[in-house]
Design an enzyme around this catalytic site. Sequence first.
Site, mmCIF file in Angstrom:
data_model
loop_
_atom_site.group_PDB
_atom_site.id
_atom_site.type_symbol
_atom_site.label_atom_id
_atom_site.label_comp_id
_atom_site.label_asym_id
_atom_site.label_seq_id
_atom_site.Cartn_x
_atom_site.Cartn_y
_atom_site.Cartn_z
ATOM 1 N N ILE A 155 49.856 62.647 4.405
ATOM 2 C CA ILE A 155 50.587 63.452 5.398
ATOM 3 C C ILE A 155 52.087 63.155 5.331
ATOM 4 C CG2 ILE A 155 50.872 63.915 7.867
ATOM 5 C CD1 ILE A 155 47.801 63.303 8.136
ATOM 6 N N THR A 232 52.348 61.940 15.310
ATOM 7 C CA THR A 232 51.143 62.776 15.169
ATOM 8 C C THR A 232 50.043 61.955 14.503
ATOM 9 O OG1 THR A 232 51.850 63.643 13.023
ATOM 10 C CG2 THR A 232 52.469 64.946 14.961
ATOM 11 N N SER A 233 50.173 60.615 14.544
ATOM 12 C CA SER A 233 49.200 59.778 13.828
ATOM 13 C C SER A 233 48.120 59.249 14.770
ATOM 14 C CB SER A 233 49.923 58.654 13.103
ATOM 15 O OG SER A 233 49.020 57.977 12.274
ATOM 16 N N ARG A 234 48.403 58.166 15.462
ATOM 17 C CA ARG A 234 47.468 57.637 16.459
ATOM 18 C C ARG A 234 48.285 57.125 17.642
ATOM 19 N NH1 ARG A 234 44.167 60.244 14.540
ATOM 20 N NH2 ARG A 234 42.172 59.695 13.609
ATOM 21 N N ASP A 258 51.573 64.194 19.495
ATOM 22 C CA ASP A 258 50.304 64.922 19.420
ATOM 23 C C ASP A 258 49.160 63.978 19.770
ATOM 24 O OD1 ASP A 258 48.724 67.291 18.726
ATOM 25 O OD2 ASP A 258 48.000 66.092 17.041
ATOM 26 N N GLU A 263 44.483 58.862 25.349
ATOM 27 C CA GLU A 263 44.111 60.284 25.280
ATOM 28 C C GLU A 263 42.624 60.545 25.503
ATOM 29 O OE1 GLU A 263 45.364 61.088 21.143
ATOM 30 O OE2 GLU A 263 43.274 61.489 20.682
ATOM 31 N N HIS A 295 46.390 66.500 20.603
ATOM 32 C CA HIS A 295 45.704 66.159 19.344
ATOM 33 C C HIS A 295 45.233 67.431 18.619
ATOM 34 C CE1 HIS A 295 43.748 62.458 17.358
ATOM 35 N NE2 HIS A 295 43.877 63.409 16.456
ATOM 36 N N GLN A 296 46.179 68.313 18.402
ATOM 37 C CA GLN A 296 45.849 69.590 17.766
ATOM 38 C C GLN A 296 46.468 69.749 16.382
ATOM 39 O OE1 GLN A 296 48.324 72.378 20.557
ATOM 40 N NE2 GLN A 296 48.476 73.295 18.521
ATOM 41 N N PHE A 298 45.636 68.784 13.589
ATOM 42 C CA PHE A 298 44.657 69.076 12.524
ATOM 43 C C PHE A 298 44.074 70.481 12.651
ATOM 44 C CE2 PHE A 298 40.496 69.320 14.627
ATOM 45 C CZ PHE A 298 40.861 68.950 15.920
HETATM 46 P P1 NAI Z 1 46.957 57.959 4.193
HETATM 47 O O1 NAI Z 1 45.961 56.854 4.127
HETATM 48 O O2 NAI Z 1 47.043 58.942 3.068
HETATM 49 O O3 NAI Z 1 48.422 57.332 4.389
HETATM 50 C C1 NAI Z 1 48.709 56.288 5.253
HETATM 51 C C2 NAI Z 1 49.937 55.551 4.703
HETATM 52 O O4 NAI Z 1 50.294 54.547 5.641
HETATM 53 C C3 NAI Z 1 49.672 54.848 3.356
HETATM 54 O O5 NAI Z 1 50.690 55.191 2.440
HETATM 55 C C4 NAI Z 1 49.701 53.380 3.714
HETATM 56 O O6 NAI Z 1 50.195 52.551 2.670
HETATM 57 C C5 NAI Z 1 50.643 53.386 4.914
HETATM 58 N N1 NAI Z 1 50.527 52.194 5.746
HETATM 59 C C6 NAI Z 1 49.421 51.455 6.020
HETATM 60 N N2 NAI Z 1 49.753 50.430 6.827
HETATM 61 C C7 NAI Z 1 51.086 50.520 7.043
HETATM 62 C C8 NAI Z 1 52.010 49.737 7.782
HETATM 63 N N3 NAI Z 1 51.621 48.647 8.433
HETATM 64 N N4 NAI Z 1 53.288 50.146 7.809
HETATM 65 C C9 NAI Z 1 53.705 51.241 7.115
HETATM 66 N N5 NAI Z 1 52.872 52.018 6.400
HETATM 67 C C10 NAI Z 1 51.586 51.648 6.359
HETATM 68 O O7 NAI Z 1 46.690 58.684 5.568
HETATM 69 P P2 NAI Z 1 47.073 60.191 5.975
HETATM 70 O O8 NAI Z 1 45.988 61.116 5.565
HETATM 71 O O9 NAI Z 1 48.455 60.481 5.546
HETATM 72 O O10 NAI Z 1 46.997 60.087 7.565
HETATM 73 C C11 NAI Z 1 47.911 59.299 8.310
HETATM 74 C C12 NAI Z 1 47.399 59.153 9.732
HETATM 75 O O11 NAI Z 1 47.452 60.442 10.370
HETATM 76 C C13 NAI Z 1 45.913 58.749 9.841
HETATM 77 O O12 NAI Z 1 45.795 57.350 9.868
HETATM 78 C C14 NAI Z 1 45.469 59.368 11.124
HETATM 79 O O13 NAI Z 1 45.506 58.382 12.127
HETATM 80 C C15 NAI Z 1 46.508 60.463 11.421
HETATM 81 N N6 NAI Z 1 45.944 61.788 11.521
HETATM 82 C C16 NAI Z 1 46.216 62.531 12.639
HETATM 83 C C17 NAI Z 1 45.700 63.817 12.792
HETATM 84 C C18 NAI Z 1 46.016 64.680 13.982
HETATM 85 O O14 NAI Z 1 45.370 65.726 14.185
HETATM 86 N N7 NAI Z 1 46.998 64.346 14.799
HETATM 87 C C19 NAI Z 1 44.808 64.367 11.763
HETATM 88 C C20 NAI Z 1 44.637 63.546 10.600
HETATM 89 C C21 NAI Z 1 45.169 62.288 10.505
#
Ligand code: NAI
Length: 338
Positions: A155, A232-234, A258, A263, A295-296, A298
């Site tokens: 992302i 928009t992560s957690r 988000d 939540e 949380h939308q 996605f």
């Molecule tokens: P991903 O696994 O592809 O990327 C996560 C990145 O964070 C990796 O490059 C990793 O090295 C890095 N990382 C790990 N620990 C770290 C730290 N302590 N400091 C800095 N960087 C660190 O995951 P992706 O697919 O990009 O998703 C990211 C987050 O987005 C997910 O963990 C999820 O919580 C959230 N998400 C939110 C959604 C929503 O609807 N709001 C939907 C899908 C995901």
Amino acid sequence: MKIVVFSNKPYTERFFRAANEAHGYDLDFLEARLNAETAGLAAGADAVCVFVNDILDEPVLGKLAEQGVKLIALRCAGFNNVDLPAAEKLGLSVVRVPAYSPHAVAEHTVGLMLALNRQIHRAHMRIREGNFSLEGLLGFDLHGTPAGIIGTGKIGALVAQILNGFGCELYAYDLKPNPDCEALGVRYVDLEELYKRCYILTLHCPLTPETHHLIDEEAVGKMRECVMLINTSRGALVDTKAVIAGLKSGRIGYLGLDVYEEEADLFFEDLSNQIIQDDVFARLLMFPNVIVTGHQAFFTHNALSAIAETTLSNVAAFERGECLNTVLCQKVICGKGR
Ligand code: NAI
């Protein structure tokens, strides 16, 4: 194979029923969230399908295992809500959907940035009331603005690509730099440097014990005056009280969320006839420079199809004794037939 789907919504059911035409699983859709009180509803199931706010702690996992559940199929990317050591002890396998549409989340992230910067939410309300004044709606050009991305996985890397299109000056922090981002010209720096340089900060790292409250009072204190912060992560990446203090002092000039750490008691439900009991959340909604979506990020057609298809393919792989998209693979074949 019987699968109990917790936290079901009509849209979830629609996409899962369509994807299940290729599999023919016995799907039982339940509105209830999975927790200690509802775990008994999984009786007779081989697998449970769960979402972001279902609770999969040791007692819940114990109850699921006791009833014969072998597989936890997460229909999301994050797995911070699963006690993995407990699942391992209990012989449960855990699968997830690592990437359903990183574009959906990246695009929503940038949508929040644009709306906050140009105050589209406020402009919309003003025009509806016949107020055509521009006072208070002044924005800034994204072009040339230093923007920092924390976590440049799937992302975060897409956010970098989009912001590169706007002509932002891009910085990032990640434990493992992404070569695609480096090729784009993103400069990796440490967090202190990122906070010092950037007018926009956006969070895309997972929630882990290390990243819990990554954005706390100390971090906010290091940021630029009037910074834009997007999450928009957690939710628990951000200490909400620290961010509220930052909004009150003006250190944070714009906030787009988000996700929210509490939540689970709010999002995905229509609570419009109830009084919100969470005072911290209610305070957030009072700021004109805050946009919260529930949380939308996605929530696109493409993502929901991919979630349903990948989840059921993960279950099919598990049935064949294969590991596909596993968080925890215990290579146990269900063996109960369909
Ligand atoms: P991903 O696994 O592809 O990327 C996560 C990145 O964070 C990796 O490059 C990793 O090295 C890095 N990382 C790990 N620990 C770290 C730290 N302590 N400091 C800095 N960087 C660190 O995951 P992706 O697919 O990009 O998703 C990211 C987050 O987005 C997910 O963990 C999820 O919580 C959230 N998400 C939110 C959604 C929503 O609807 N709001 C939907 C899908 C995901």
